[in-house]
Every structure is written in C-alpha cells, then in structure tokens.
Design an enzyme around this catalytic site. Sequence first.
Site, PDB file in Angstrom:
ATOM      1  N   HIS A 434       0.816  -1.215   0.000  1.00 12.75           N
ATOM      2  CA  HIS A 434       0.000   0.000   0.000  1.00 12.75           C
ATOM      3  C   HIS A 434       0.848   1.263   0.000  1.00 12.75           C
ATOM      4  O   HIS A 434       0.355   2.345  -0.313  1.00 12.75           O
ATOM      5  CB  HIS A 434      -0.941  -0.003   1.212  1.00 12.75           C
ATOM      6  CG  HIS A 434      -2.264   0.647   0.934  1.00 12.75           C
ATOM      7  ND1 HIS A 434      -2.380   1.790   0.182  1.00 12.75           N
ATOM      8  CD2 HIS A 434      -3.528   0.309   1.301  1.00 12.75           C
ATOM      9  CE1 HIS A 434      -3.663   2.140   0.106  1.00 12.75           C
ATOM     10  NE2 HIS A 434      -4.372   1.252   0.763  1.00 12.75           N
ATOM     11  N   ARG A 435       2.127   1.157   0.327  1.00 12.79           N
ATOM     12  CA  ARG A 435       2.993   2.331   0.264  1.00 12.79           C
ATOM     13  C   ARG A 435       3.245   2.750  -1.181  1.00 12.79           C
ATOM     14  O   ARG A 435       3.489   3.931  -1.457  1.00 12.79           O
ATOM     15  CB  ARG A 435       4.341   2.035   0.941  1.00 12.79           C
ATOM     16  CG  ARG A 435       4.262   1.646   2.403  1.00 12.79           C
ATOM     17  CD  ARG A 435       5.613   1.169   2.922  1.00 12.79           C
ATOM     18  NE  ARG A 435       6.103   0.017   2.153  1.00 12.79           N
ATOM     19  CZ  ARG A 435       7.294  -0.543   2.346  1.00 12.79           C
ATOM     20  NH1 ARG A 435       8.103  -0.065   3.281  1.00 12.79           N
ATOM     21  NH2 ARG A 435       7.674  -1.577   1.622  1.00 12.79           N
TER      22      ARG A 435
END
Length: 461
Positions: A434-435
Amino acid sequence: MPINILMPALSPTMEKGNLAKWLKKEGDKVKSGDVIAEIETDKATMEVEAADEGTLAKIIVPEGTQDVPVNDVIAVLAADGEDVKAAGAGAGKAEAPKPPASSFETPAARAPQDEGSAGGKTEAPTKPTTNPAPRPEEGAPAPVSKGEATHNGARVFASPLARRMAKDAGIDIARVTGTGPHGRVIARDVEQAKSGGGLRSPAAAPAAGPAIAPAMSDQQIRALYPEGSYEVVPHDGMRRTIAQRLTQSTQTIPHFYLTIDCNLDRLLAAREDINAAAPKDKDGKPAYKLSVNDFIIKAMAIALQRVPDANVSWTEGGMLKHKHSDIGVAVAMPGGLITPIIRSAETASLSSISAQMKDFAARARARKLKPEEYQGGTTAVSNLGMFGIKDFTAVINPPHATILAVGTGEQRPIVKDGKIEIATMMSVTLSCDHRAVDGALGAELIGAFKTLIENPVMMMV
C-alpha cells in the site's frame, strides 16, 4: 609468495556459504579460470574459478564444511617456482566453523542476521572479562563499545560487508537506513545510500526493527510435546532465508488484496491452436508447448506496461519506476522455493517465455541458478492452480510491490446475458504494497490483467 584462496561472496548479501566439494586436490596444478570448488549458498550451487596460476599447496577448509564466512582462507596456492611443501606448511590454520545454533535457541542468544545468509557473525568483545557483566534492565539500550557506530545514542547494527562498503564509499554507516532483520544495515542499503537514497538526517531517530516472534525453548518443547513424538529437522540456509524475508515482508510491508475472476475459454482455445501449429523436429517433437502459466506471465508483463505507475518498488529515498516488466515466477524445489525472473517479459514471445521457464525450473531444482537469475525483478507470479487450489493470497517478496496469486481453472456456472452458462473460470488475487500501489491503482492493474487473459489475441499485438 603463497597465494591465499578466500571464500568468495557470490552475491551482494552473502556472508557465509557451504564448501560443498573440492574439484582439485592438494598437489594439483591450477590455471587461471580452472574450476576448483563448488560453493552452496541458500538457493544455488556455484562453481569457484581460480584467479591465479600455481599448485594447490594446502586445503584448509575441507569439503562438506558449512557456514564458512566470506573472505576466510579456504586454501593456499603456491605460485610457480615456489616450494609447495613450504607454502603448505606456512599456511595459517583457519578457524573451525562454529556448530549451527540449536533449533530451539531463543532470539536473545542469536546475533542479528543479514538477508540471504544462514546466520550472522557474533561480534566479539574487545577484551575478555573475568566477571559477567550485569544484565541490563528490560527495554534498556544495549551497551555500546568504544568506536561502535551509533545514531542518537543507539547502536547501529550492520553486516560486515555493509560496513566495508560504507567505509570504501565514505558513507557514515550510522546514517544509512537499514532494511534487514531488526533494522540491520545490509549491502543493498549502502548501494542505495550511494545514490543519495535511504539516508537518515542527522537528527532522525533510529527506526525500530520489526518484532520477531520468539522461538520455543527446549523446555517449552518438552512441555508441549511428549518425548519421542517428534523429530528435530535442522533448518537449512534456504529455509532460514525464506523465513527471514517473509517475516520482513509481513511486518514491514502493509499488504492489501484484490481478487478477480477471469474467463479462460478463449485463452484455452488459443493455446490449443498455437500448440497444434507448433513446428516439429525430425523426431516429431513440437518445438514448444505453451502452458496457461506462460500466458499468465505474458499478461502480467503487458499489464504492468499499460499501468506503469504500478510497475514500481518502494524505497525510503523515492519510488523506483521500472521501465521493463521483469516477472519472477515461484518455482518449488526441495526444501523451499525460488523465483527465477523472466527479464523484459513484455517483449518476449510466448514460446520464449515457455522455454525459459522450463530451463529455470530444471536448474532451480538442481540448485544451479545464478544469483542474477533470481534476484531483483518488478513483480512475481505464484501459481498453485496445478494443485487444485481455488484461490489464495501470496506474500510480497521485497523489493517487489505486488505479487499475483493464481488459482486453478475450473468450470463454473456464470450469468451471461441473463442466462446461466458454464465457463472455465480462474480466480486470481493481487497482493499490493500500500505504500507504493493504492487501491484504485491495484484495481486498474488487475483489471488490465483480466482483459488480456480474456482476450489473448491482444498479447500478440
């Protein structure tokens, strides 16, 4: 003057290796380029070539020795014209490798380990002490030796290779952000720091390493399981490396998952037609035989080109946007798995992908892959469809930002134009970091993959 033959570093993160076999014996003449030994790393067996000419005067580390540190002297070569016996007699005795740690050893007794190694080196005290030092209180910082690298008062853990690389590059090791176990600085962190990435500001607080679940002690094992009801199988280097990397992945990468169903009917028909049209050799064997997995690799590669913002790797210094789709493919092998990489798969033909995968799979099971053939990559594919698994989630393999988990193709009832029909469907799940890849971007990527799988002719354009 005798020439020391050292344990080579066969990859940037290697710290130890097993000396599997000597191909030369004492007294043999050696020429530059001769293969003299075989070294086992965690996932491959590599041949070691001699860099100098002479006579093998003394073998210091016998074959079969495990966990030999990089740069340790393993043999001595007498140069041309030298007295072989004198060269061998003057060879320093290598330190005996330490026995592997107990399977039930607690983390407090272990030294931090670098990625890709079966174990780390324990840092020795500067001088022996007659009385044991008092045990620090729980949570108190560890004492720091004089000259030890520190950051904001905290000791900086780094592999010997990383320290040497940082010193050669003139980089303060205390400012390098570590991505290894427990936040340890490893070789790739220094490489990143050379380009200006992954450096802490002088005032930045040290990053806390991921918490590692404690191993069971001997006492706990005996309390839980009756004696004689189990067998202890020591971990090999591969299993330790897999455990390290996946623990690092799940504890440092925020995963989320996207699942979608793909209709395989057109792909299966195209595959049958392509295989039937394959040219045959003089023995009547087809030049290639495509698998569904070959189409999956190709579709993922093209999907990353269509959604380039998802073809990335997260680093502290910035996002790496890859120009090519280098697809890692999980291959099962005795004791674990490995992910050989199809480079620039977006430009490779399906027959080329098929041939590469057959070659990789055969050499992976024989542990003959070279490090450059399984390190790096931009994403990975893990296919358990051949085992009848309908759907599952896969753990991201750093430095990738995604991994595609592929389930089995099976006939299912679907609704089409208001009618129930039977179609061959395959569920796939995309794990995303998700980064680097947000929900909408991940959905766009897996949607592009579905479009290509359901319309395979688009892979030929």
